[in-house]
Structure formats: C-alpha cells, structure tokens
Write a protein that holds these residues in place. Sequence first.
Motif, PDB file in Angstrom:
ATOM      1  N   ALA A   1      44.650   8.854   8.278  1.00 31.28           N
ATOM      2  CA  ALA A   1      45.327   8.851   9.560  1.00 31.28           C
ATOM      3  C   ALA A   1      44.380   9.349  10.607  1.00 31.28           C
ATOM      4  N   VAL A   2      44.138   8.585  11.671  1.00 34.23           N
ATOM      5  CA  VAL A   2      43.740   9.146  13.073  1.00 34.23           C
ATOM      6  C   VAL A   2      44.772   9.936  13.442  1.00 34.23           C
ATOM      7  N   THR A   3      44.586  11.220  13.687  1.00 35.32           N
ATOM      8  CA  THR A   3      45.658  12.097  14.231  1.00 35.32           C
ATOM      9  C   THR A   3      45.114  13.166  15.147  1.00 35.32           C
ATOM     10  N   SER A   4      45.967  13.774  16.077  1.00 34.07           N
ATOM     11  CA  SER A   4      45.722  14.738  16.938  1.00 34.07           C
ATOM     12  C   SER A   4      45.808  15.960  16.246  1.00 34.07           C
ATOM     13  N   SER A   5      45.889  16.381  14.950  1.00 30.20           N
ATOM     14  CA  SER A   5      46.251  17.598  14.251  1.00 30.20           C
ATOM     15  C   SER A   5      45.089  17.884  13.625  1.00 30.20           C
ATOM     16  N   ALA A   6      44.515  19.164  13.994  1.00 31.96           N
ATOM     17  CA  ALA A   6      43.389  19.775  13.109  1.00 31.96           C
ATOM     18  C   ALA A   6      43.703  20.429  11.896  1.00 31.96           C
ATOM     19  N   THR A   7      45.119  20.553  11.844  1.00 32.06           N
ATOM     20  CA  THR A   7      45.501  21.215  10.464  1.00 32.06           C
ATOM     21  C   THR A   7      45.891  20.308   9.339  1.00 32.06           C
ATOM     22  N   PRO A   8      44.994  20.321   8.413  1.00 35.76           N
ATOM     23  CA  PRO A   8      45.033  19.518   7.256  1.00 35.76           C
ATOM     24  C   PRO A   8      46.454  19.451   6.619  1.00 35.76           C
ATOM     25  N   VAL A   9      46.886  18.232   6.486  1.00 33.17           N
ATOM     26  CA  VAL A   9      48.249  17.888   5.339  1.00 33.17           C
ATOM     27  C   VAL A   9      47.715  18.535   3.908  1.00 33.17           C
ATOM     28  N   GLN A  10      48.652  19.094   3.285  1.00 32.70           N
ATOM     29  CA  GLN A  10      48.432  19.644   1.687  1.00 32.70           C
ATOM     30  C   GLN A  10      47.668  18.233   1.016  1.00 32.70           C
ATOM     31  N   GLY A  11      46.496  18.780   0.517  1.00 27.69           N
ATOM     32  CA  GLY A  11      46.027  17.544  -0.067  1.00 27.69           C
ATOM     33  C   GLY A  11      44.909  16.755   0.411  1.00 27.69           C
ATOM     34  N   CYS A  12      44.832  16.980   1.821  1.00 25.59           N
ATOM     35  CA  CYS A  12      43.979  16.056   2.745  1.00 25.59           C
ATOM     36  C   CYS A  12      42.785  17.012   3.219  1.00 25.59           C
ATOM     37  N   SER A  13      41.518  16.396   3.627  1.00 25.59           N
ATOM     38  CA  SER A  13      40.566  16.919   4.263  1.00 25.59           C
ATOM     39  C   SER A  13      40.672  16.315   5.700  1.00 25.59           C
ATOM     40  N   VAL A  14      40.117  17.260   6.745  1.00 26.30           N
ATOM     41  CA  VAL A  14      40.006  16.743   7.892  1.00 26.30           C
ATOM     42  C   VAL A  14      38.933  16.723   8.557  1.00 26.30           C
ATOM     43  N   ARG A  15      38.306  15.916   9.524  1.00 28.15           N
ATOM     44  CA  ARG A  15      37.048  15.923  10.217  1.00 28.15           C
ATOM     45  C   ARG A  15      37.342  15.403  11.938  1.00 28.15           C
ATOM     46  N   LEU A  16      36.642  16.283  12.734  1.00 27.30           N
ATOM     47  CA  LEU A  16      37.076  15.871  14.330  1.00 27.30           C
ATOM     48  C   LEU A  16      36.059  14.428  14.339  1.00 27.30           C
ATOM     49  N   LEU A  17      36.789  13.410  14.861  1.00 26.85           N
ATOM     50  CA  LEU A  17      36.223  12.404  15.173  1.00 26.85           C
ATOM     51  C   LEU A  17      35.659  12.121  16.785  1.00 26.85           C
ATOM     52  N   GLY A  18      36.332  12.930  17.807  1.00 23.38           N
ATOM     53  CA  GLY A  18      35.985  12.876  19.268  1.00 23.38           C
ATOM     54  C   GLY A  18      37.146  13.086  19.995  1.00 23.38           C
ATOM     55  N   HIS A  19      36.885  12.793  21.362  1.00 22.80           N
ATOM     56  CA  HIS A  19      38.061  12.842  22.302  1.00 22.80           C
ATOM     57  C   HIS A  19      38.490  11.693  22.826  1.00 22.80           C
ATOM     58  N   LEU A  20      39.570  11.022  23.044  1.00 24.38           N
ATOM     59  CA  LEU A  20      39.742   9.870  23.803  1.00 24.38           C
ATOM     60  C   LEU A  20      40.200  10.193  25.157  1.00 24.38           C
ATOM     61  N   ARG A  21      39.393   9.686  26.112  1.00 24.14           N
ATOM     62  CA  ARG A  21      39.706  10.436  27.365  1.00 24.14           C
ATOM     63  C   ARG A  21      40.802   9.347  28.254  1.00 24.14           C
ATOM     64  N   TYR A  22      41.529  10.162  28.769  1.00 21.87           N
ATOM     65  CA  TYR A  22      42.640   9.211  29.727  1.00 21.87           C
ATOM     66  C   TYR A  22      42.411   9.606  31.195  1.00 21.87           C
ATOM     67  N   LEU A  23      42.408   8.559  31.961  1.00 23.59           N
ATOM     68  CA  LEU A  23      42.421   8.675  33.329  1.00 23.59           C
ATOM     69  C   LEU A  23      43.711   8.390  33.809  1.00 23.59           C
ATOM     70  N   PRO A  24      44.368   9.124  35.003  1.00 25.54           N
ATOM     71  CA  PRO A  24      45.191   8.925  35.800  1.00 25.54           C
ATOM     72  C   PRO A  24      45.100   7.862  36.808  1.00 25.54           C
ATOM     73  N   LEU A  25      45.751   6.773  36.681  1.00 22.52           N
ATOM     74  CA  LEU A  25      45.503   5.546  37.374  1.00 22.52           C
ATOM     75  C   LEU A  25      46.720   4.775  38.258  1.00 22.52           C
ATOM     76  N   ALA A  26      46.654   3.942  39.137  1.00 24.54           N
ATOM     77  CA  ALA A  26      47.551   3.186  39.835  1.00 24.54           C
ATOM     78  C   ALA A  26      47.002   2.007  40.359  1.00 24.54           C
ATOM     79  N   ALA A  27      47.914   1.006  40.552  1.00 25.99           N
ATOM     80  CA  ALA A  27      47.482  -0.054  41.195  1.00 25.99           C
ATOM     81  C   ALA A  27      47.488   0.446  42.669  1.00 25.99           C
ATOM     82  N   PRO A  28      46.222  -0.360  43.262  1.00 32.00           N
ATOM     83  CA  PRO A  28      46.255  -0.007  44.953  1.00 32.00           C
ATOM     84  C   PRO A  28      47.507  -0.044  45.842  1.00 32.00           C
ATOM     85  N   VAL A  29      48.297  -1.101  45.416  1.00 32.43           N
ATOM     86  CA  VAL A  29      49.493  -1.278  46.456  1.00 32.43           C
ATOM     87  C   VAL A  29      50.685  -0.077  46.239  1.00 32.43           C
TER      88      VAL A  29
END
Length: 294
Positions: free
Chosen positions: A140-168
Amino acid sequence: MPEFPLDQVRTLLAVVDEGTFDAAAAVLHVTPSAVSQRVKALEQRTGSVLVTRTKPVRLTESGQVVVRFARRLTALEQEARAELRGVGEPVRVPFAVNADSLATWFLPALARVPGVCFELHREDQDHTTALLREGTVMAAVTSSATPVQGCSVRLLGHLRYLPLAAPVFAARWLTGSLLDDLARAPVVMFDRRDDVQDRFVRALGGARASEWRHYVPASEVFVEAVVAGLGWGMVPEEQAAPRLRSGALVALAPDRRVEVPLYWQQWKLDLPALSTVAAAVAEAASTSLRSARH
C-alpha cells in the motif's frame, strides 16, 4: 494449532474477495452450503469466528490472520506454477493507493512491470494500512510511517498540495483576511475523510475550513470542480501546474502548501513480483514526489 486444509483456506479467501457466501460458491463451482460448511470447519479448527455473516462479510481479527496467510500462499503458488510450466503466468498483486497518486505519478510505474496482474484498491492514504492489516492487499501507498505487523516500510517522498481557486471564485469570496475568508467560503473536499483542506486552515491558525463543503470523490473531477468555481481546494502540484499557467486557477497563498508524506508498506514476503513492483514504484516516486530535503 491444527493444520489449515487448503480447500478451507481458499474458500475463506473467496468469501472475502467476493463479499458473500453465494458469490464465493459461484466462483468455486460448489454450493453455498459447501462454502458455509468449509468456513465453519475452518472456524472450528482455529477456535475462532473468522467472518461476520453480513453483506458483504467482514473479517474478524482472527480472520485477518488467516486471510493474510491465504494471500501469501496463493501468491507463492502462482509463482511456483509459472516456474514449473516455464510460462509467464501472471502473479496477482493486490495493493492499495490513494486517488491523487493514481491520478498523477503512480500508474506509469505499473506499466514498467511485466507479468503481473494488478488489483488496485483506491483508498485515502491515511486509511490504506487498514487494508494491509485485514489482508485485503499485499502492499500500500500510505501516509503512515509505522509498519503494520509483518510489513516493511520505506519513504517514497512527499505529495505537495497547493491551495487554489478559480479567479472568479477568488474575486467573489477572498477579498480580505485569508483566514477569515476561508471560514465562510465554500470548499471542495474529496470525501468526508479528506483532511488536507482543514490541515491548510489549521496551518494558518484557524480551526478548520467552512462547513459549506462539496464532496467530489474523484481526483480529476475534484480539480475540475475547483476550476468550475464550486469552491477552493488543495490541488496536487502536478495537476495544478498547467492550470496555473493557463490562468484557470490562482494560488490563494503562493508561499503556502501542504506536503503529505507517502510511504510504501508491503508484506515481508520473498516474492519476486512484489519486489519488482516495489522497485518500480520507488523509481517513479523518486522523479515525481518531493524529497524531504525539498
């Protein structure tokens, strides 16, 4: 603990995947009564109730343990069968990924992996670990750094979000203090578990976005809802860039953003197909996601 008969284990897995005893019976080409008897016999062997008889069925904690075993067994069996036959029979790899990753960087990674049959489960990054824990998916792609039991975990990176709106929309609703404006302005949310917009408002010093909320549970349609002026929203950087260049969207605060860390969690299972998928995902993430140093 007694041994698990393979026919009973496979039957439980079919019940979980299909959702009902009747549907599992159709897939297994047996009667619903036979399915019920096999699951009941497995429950007697384990001394635990494995599924609740709802529609769809739900796994108990004991059932999750058995299903994780069943998925490992099935994957290893598929791989062994392919090696013995000398043909590229695909191994099925079920995994969970959030909608924004699916809409931006994730799918090209899968195209690099031959001989694997993918089963995608779309789920919010804050909740994908539940599917790992249940045994529904192998990775799974997850935001949790704590591994589920029996799983390994590695950081992929950060997904950046920008606060946007239509001009009108911005001209109508965002005319004073941004924090005050966002307390009353309509906002677009992915679903009721989407916390990114509220996280942005909290970073500004507020409590949460306004209660005027539009729920749009599809990544591309979510962005188009913001473009259409239904409300403001946090848009993934990759989807935002062309719309900012064209003027379809404007930034509410050019120096502000929300970055969500994404991790890859997978079962600790020596399965070449799973390792190949993991390597392709990591490579795609390295070129598409923000690293911690950025």
